[in-house]
Design a protein around this motif. Structure first.
Motif, PDB file in Angstrom:
ATOM      1  N   ALA A   1      -9.348   5.947   2.147  1.00  8.88           N
ATOM      2  CA  ALA A   1      -8.148   6.600   2.677  1.00  8.88           C
ATOM      3  C   ALA A   1      -7.557   5.790   3.824  1.00  8.88           C
ATOM      4  O   ALA A   1      -6.329   5.608   3.913  1.00  8.88           O
ATOM      5  N   ILE A   2      -8.418   5.292   4.699  1.00  9.21           N
ATOM      6  CA  ILE A   2      -7.945   4.478   5.824  1.00  9.21           C
ATOM      7  C   ILE A   2      -7.343   3.160   5.318  1.00  9.21           C
ATOM      8  O   ILE A   2      -6.294   2.706   5.794  1.00  9.21           O
ATOM      9  N   ARG A   3      -7.981   2.553   4.322  1.00  8.59           N
ATOM     10  CA  ARG A   3      -7.440   1.318   3.755  1.00  8.59           C
ATOM     11  C   ARG A   3      -6.060   1.561   3.150  1.00  8.59           C
ATOM     12  O   ARG A   3      -5.128   0.780   3.348  1.00  8.59           O
ATOM     13  N   MET A   4      -5.932   2.663   2.416  1.00  7.77           N
ATOM     14  CA  MET A   4      -4.626   2.999   1.832  1.00  7.77           C
ATOM     15  C   MET A   4      -3.568   3.188   2.908  1.00  7.77           C
ATOM     16  O   MET A   4      -2.435   2.711   2.776  1.00  7.77           O
ATOM     17  N   ALA A   5      -3.924   3.895   3.984  1.00  6.92           N
ATOM     18  CA  ALA A   5      -2.961   4.151   5.062  1.00  6.92           C
ATOM     19  C   ALA A   5      -2.528   2.850   5.720  1.00  6.92           C
ATOM     20  O   ALA A   5      -1.337   2.660   6.027  1.00  6.92           O
ATOM     21  N   ARG A   6      -3.465   1.947   5.960  1.00  6.23           N
ATOM     22  CA  ARG A   6      -3.128   0.676   6.596  1.00  6.23           C
ATOM     23  C   ARG A   6      -2.227  -0.164   5.697  1.00  6.23           C
ATOM     24  O   ARG A   6      -1.258  -0.788   6.169  1.00  6.23           O
ATOM     25  N   LEU A   7      -2.541  -0.199   4.417  1.00 11.10           N
ATOM     26  CA  LEU A   7      -1.717  -0.989   3.501  1.00 11.10           C
ATOM     27  C   LEU A   7      -0.338  -0.369   3.309  1.00 11.10           C
ATOM     28  O   LEU A   7       0.668  -1.078   3.199  1.00 11.10           O
ATOM     29  N   HIS A   8      -0.280   0.960   3.284  1.00  6.25           N
ATOM     30  CA  HIS A   8       0.995   1.660   3.099  1.00  6.25           C
ATOM     31  C   HIS A   8       1.927   1.453   4.286  1.00  6.25           C
ATOM     32  O   HIS A   8       3.139   1.256   4.112  1.00  6.25           O
ATOM     33  N   THR A   9       1.361   1.492   5.499  1.00  2.75           N
ATOM     34  CA  THR A   9       2.201   1.389   6.700  1.00  2.75           C
ATOM     35  C   THR A   9       2.327  -0.026   7.220  1.00  2.75           C
ATOM     36  O   THR A   9       3.256  -0.329   7.986  1.00  2.75           O
TER      37      THR A   9
ATOM     38  N   ARG B   1       0.390  20.115   5.481  1.00  5.87           N
ATOM     39  CA  ARG B   1       0.341  19.234   4.318  1.00  5.87           C
ATOM     40  C   ARG B   1       0.043  17.817   4.788  1.00  5.87           C
ATOM     41  O   ARG B   1       0.896  17.174   5.402  1.00  5.87           O
ATOM     42  N   PRO B   2      -1.148  17.314   4.505  1.00  7.39           N
ATOM     43  CA  PRO B   2      -1.466  15.928   4.886  1.00  7.39           C
ATOM     44  C   PRO B   2      -0.889  14.941   3.875  1.00  7.39           C
ATOM     45  O   PRO B   2      -0.344  15.335   2.834  1.00  7.39           O
ATOM     46  N   ASP B   3      -1.051  13.661   4.174  1.00  7.75           N
ATOM     47  CA  ASP B   3      -0.663  12.608   3.241  1.00  7.75           C
ATOM     48  C   ASP B   3      -1.827  12.200   2.343  1.00  7.75           C
ATOM     49  O   ASP B   3      -1.621  11.748   1.213  1.00  7.75           O
ATOM     50  N   LEU B   4      -3.025  12.323   2.876  1.00  3.27           N
ATOM     51  CA  LEU B   4      -4.250  12.009   2.142  1.00  3.27           C
ATOM     52  C   LEU B   4      -5.300  13.071   2.464  1.00  3.27           C
ATOM     53  O   LEU B   4      -5.420  13.492   3.618  1.00  3.27           O
TER      54      LEU B   4
ATOM     55  N   GLY C   1     -17.180  11.794  -4.578  1.00  4.71           N
ATOM     56  CA  GLY C   1     -16.202  12.010  -3.523  1.00  4.71           C
ATOM     57  C   GLY C   1     -14.864  11.531  -4.012  1.00  4.71           C
ATOM     58  O   GLY C   1     -14.709  11.131  -5.178  1.00  4.71           O
ATOM     59  N   GLY C   2     -13.869  11.553  -3.125  1.00  8.94           N
ATOM     60  CA  GLY C   2     -12.586  11.055  -3.547  1.00  8.94           C
ATOM     61  C   GLY C   2     -11.490  11.235  -2.525  1.00  8.94           C
ATOM     62  O   GLY C   2     -11.704  11.809  -1.453  1.00  8.94           O
ATOM     63  N   VAL C   3     -10.326  10.726  -2.864  1.00  4.29           N
ATOM     64  CA  VAL C   3      -9.123  10.820  -2.042  1.00  4.29           C
ATOM     65  C   VAL C   3      -8.019  11.416  -2.893  1.00  4.29           C
ATOM     66  O   VAL C   3      -7.741  10.910  -3.991  1.00  4.29           O
ATOM     67  N   VAL C   4      -7.394  12.481  -2.409  1.00  5.07           N
ATOM     68  CA  VAL C   4      -6.188  13.011  -3.046  1.00  5.07           C
ATOM     69  C   VAL C   4      -5.002  12.365  -2.339  1.00  5.07           C
ATOM     70  O   VAL C   4      -4.903  12.416  -1.106  1.00  5.07           O
ATOM     71  N   ILE C   5      -4.098  11.772  -3.101  1.00  8.13           N
ATOM     72  CA  ILE C   5      -3.107  10.845  -2.566  1.00  8.13           C
ATOM     73  C   ILE C   5      -1.697  11.405  -2.760  1.00  8.13           C
ATOM     74  O   ILE C   5      -1.332  11.853  -3.849  1.00  8.13           O
ATOM     75  N   SER C   6      -0.898  11.331  -1.701  1.00  7.76           N
ATOM     76  CA  SER C   6       0.498  11.775  -1.796  1.00  7.76           C
ATOM     77  C   SER C   6       1.274  10.840  -2.718  1.00  7.76           C
ATOM     78  O   SER C   6       0.917   9.671  -2.925  1.00  7.76           O
ATOM     79  N   ASP C   7       2.357  11.378  -3.259  1.00  4.73           N
ATOM     80  CA  ASP C   7       3.182  10.579  -4.165  1.00  4.73           C
ATOM     81  C   ASP C   7       3.730   9.333  -3.476  1.00  4.73           C
ATOM     82  O   ASP C   7       3.824   8.260  -4.082  1.00  4.73           O
TER      83      ASP C   7
ATOM     84  N   PHE D   1       1.382   1.568  -4.526  1.00  4.80           N
ATOM     85  CA  PHE D   1       0.516   0.785  -5.409  1.00  4.80           C
ATOM     86  C   PHE D   1       0.926   0.923  -6.879  1.00  4.80           C
ATOM     87  O   PHE D   1       0.135   0.630  -7.777  1.00  4.80           O
ATOM     88  N   ALA D   2       2.167   1.348  -7.105  1.00  7.93           N
ATOM     89  CA  ALA D   2       2.636   1.481  -8.487  1.00  7.93           C
ATOM     90  C   ALA D   2       2.732   0.125  -9.179  1.00  7.93           C
ATOM     91  O   ALA D   2       2.376  -0.019 -10.352  1.00  7.93           O
ATOM     92  N   HIS D   3       3.215  -0.883  -8.454  1.00 11.97           N
ATOM     93  CA  HIS D   3       3.383  -2.213  -9.045  1.00 11.97           C
ATOM     94  C   HIS D   3       2.673  -3.296  -8.230  1.00 11.97           C
ATOM     95  O   HIS D   3       2.851  -4.488  -8.508  1.00 11.97           O
ATOM     96  N   THR D   4       1.927  -2.864  -7.238  1.00 11.06           N
ATOM     97  CA  THR D   4       1.086  -3.765  -6.452  1.00 11.06           C
ATOM     98  C   THR D   4      -0.341  -3.251  -6.546  1.00 11.06           C
ATOM     99  O   THR D   4      -0.592  -2.068  -6.293  1.00 11.06           O
ATOM    100  N   ALA D   5      -1.262  -4.120  -6.925  1.00  8.77           N
ATOM    101  CA  ALA D   5      -2.639  -3.666  -7.147  1.00  8.77           C
ATOM    102  C   ALA D   5      -3.250  -3.126  -5.861  1.00  8.77           C
ATOM    103  O   ALA D   5      -3.100  -3.721  -4.790  1.00  8.77           O
TER     104      ALA D   5
END
Length: 431
Positions: A117-125, A264-267, A282-288, A294-298
């Motif tokens: 989740a933290i990795r996703m947030a860093r890459l997203h922002t 409502r969180p983002d993750l 375990g897992g991460v529920v991810i906002s749209d 990561f739709a077109h970026t791995a």
């Protein structure tokens, strides 16, 4: 006389969070419902839910059958393939989340869920820093242990993880000299805002919070706090991660604890109760919005056992069983009608109890040397209370100067009554 199981454990098993030569593990041979049995044949009421994960108790037949059926059909498969159990588990979990969180990334447990989740947030922002509360626990892996706030972080904290800590609300031991919940909320939010401003909003990727801090003390946030954090995140473009690893899947008397707080969180990170801990998941529920990054970026991350068929089949069965059996509503009722009133009655009876707090089947009893000073009961004295509970046939979850009463969400009313009586007897030795 020690058993072979015990001897082999002591010879070869390296235990978590322990000085290896100083522990004396109990050998458990059987477990069912809210009970476990040791090798001497002694039964205990398991009000620890082990590490707060057997939300459906031990050996729920529906979950056991799902694991057996899945093992016979498709025991394992690599995560790049689509499988029925994983797909259905993701659908069910996303369906429990707030609107706009539709994707699920599966991990092996809660720590790696927080890592990702933290990795996703860093890459997203595109930002490096993460803010986390001091009174928190987010896992034992490198990033997760650094965002953890409690002292277990210290041996692994070199100050290089890009983490900044702040104080969250906790009126019983307020850092803000608050005397009301409203003051605690207002001052905690002001402190968080100043921390954001002092660190530089443009450097902060995420704020990660346990919706209800668990191991750190089961501290339900005051009304308005989590919506206030959401507002700060929106103002400064920060991702909000809510850690539901311990509080989720019925534990707090709601599917997710966040359901109690209109936020409502983002993750959302989860683990433990999602399948009652029968197979690691375990897992991460991810906002749209974040999923879209990561739709077109791995996405640069993955796990060999992501969405393992046995684990996700157990999750499907757990969610379906909890839905069909009214387990979440039952957990809420138990907290409101039995555990809460019963523990508050014990607090009025025993001076060693400084505070009682919780929701659902998620309760903490804080033990103190003196109610006026609120000085924590020393470790040795707390251990005596825990030992007295065990002699009476009760297994609580214990940490620092606290006992956590965290039974399964489907524990029987009579077991709650019996456990409260056992705890009463154990506390009487200190009163």
């Amino acid at each position: 006389m020690t058993s072979r199981t015990y001897e082999l454990d002591r010879a070869h098993v390296f235990h978590s969070w322990s000085a290896q030569a100083e522990i004396d593990p109990m050998v458990i041979t059987e477990a069912w419902g809210s009970r476990v049995r040791d090798e001497a044949g002694t039964e205990y009421l398991d009000f620890s839910s082990q590490l707060v994960f057997t939300n459906l108790g031990h050996g729920h037949p529906r979950v056991v059958a799902a694991i057996q059926e899945q093992a016979a059909r498709l025991c394992t498969i690599a995560p790049q393939h689509a499988t029925e159990a994983r797909s259905e588990a993701a659908r069910l979990i996303a369906g429990l989340a707030p609107d706009g969180l539709n994707k699920v990334f599966f991990t092996n447990g809660g720590a790696d869920a927080n890592e990702h989740a933290i990795r996703m947030a860093r890459l997203h922002t595109g930002r490096p820093k993460v803010l986390a509360a001091y009174r928190s626990y987010h896992g034992g892996t490198q990033t997760a242990v650094n965002v953890t706030g409690d002292p277990r972080r210290w041996p692994s904290d070199t100050g290089t993880a890009g983490v900044v800590h702040f104080f969250g609300p906790f009126r019983y031991r307020s850092e803000f000299h608050a005397v009301t919940e409203e003051q605690e909320c207002e001052r905690a939010l002001a402190h968080l805002r100043r921390t954001i401003e002092a660190e530089g909003p443009a450097t902060i990727a995420a704020i990660i919070l346990e919706t209800i801090p668990g191991t750190a003390g089961i501290m339900p946030p005051p009304p308005g706090y989590l919506p206030g954090v959401r507002a700060l995140c929106d103002r400064f473009g920060i991702v909000l991660i809510l850690d539901e690893v311990m509080a989720g899947f019925g534990r707090a008397g709601a599917w997710f604890a966040l359901d109690r707080y209109d936020v409502r969180p983002d993750l959302i990170t989860f683990a433990k109760g999602v399948n009652s801990g029968y197979v690691p998941l375990g897992g991460v529920v991810i906002s749209d919005a974040i999923a879209g990054t990561f739709a077109h970026t791995a996405y640069p991350g993955g796990l060999t056992y992501s969405g393992h068929p046995l684990a996700t089949a157990a999750a499907v069965a757990t969610i379906e069983a909890m839905t069909g059996e009214g387990t979440v509503a039952n957990a809420d009722r138990l907290g409101r009608d039995l555990l809460g009133p019963g523990l508050r009655e014990l607090a009025g009876k025993h001076a060693v109890v400084g505070d009682v707090r919780g929701v659902g089947v998620f309760w903490a009893v804080e033990l103190v040397a003196g109610r006026d000073t609120r000085e924590p009961l020393p470790a040795a004295a707390t251990a005596e209370v825990v030992a007295a509970c065990k002699r009476a046939g009760l297994l609580p979850f214990s940490t620092a100067n606290r006992l956590h009463l965290v039974p399964p969400c489907n524990v029987a009313d009579e077991d709650v009554t019996a456990a409260l009586g056992m705890l009463d007897g154990a506390l009487s030795r200190r009163s």
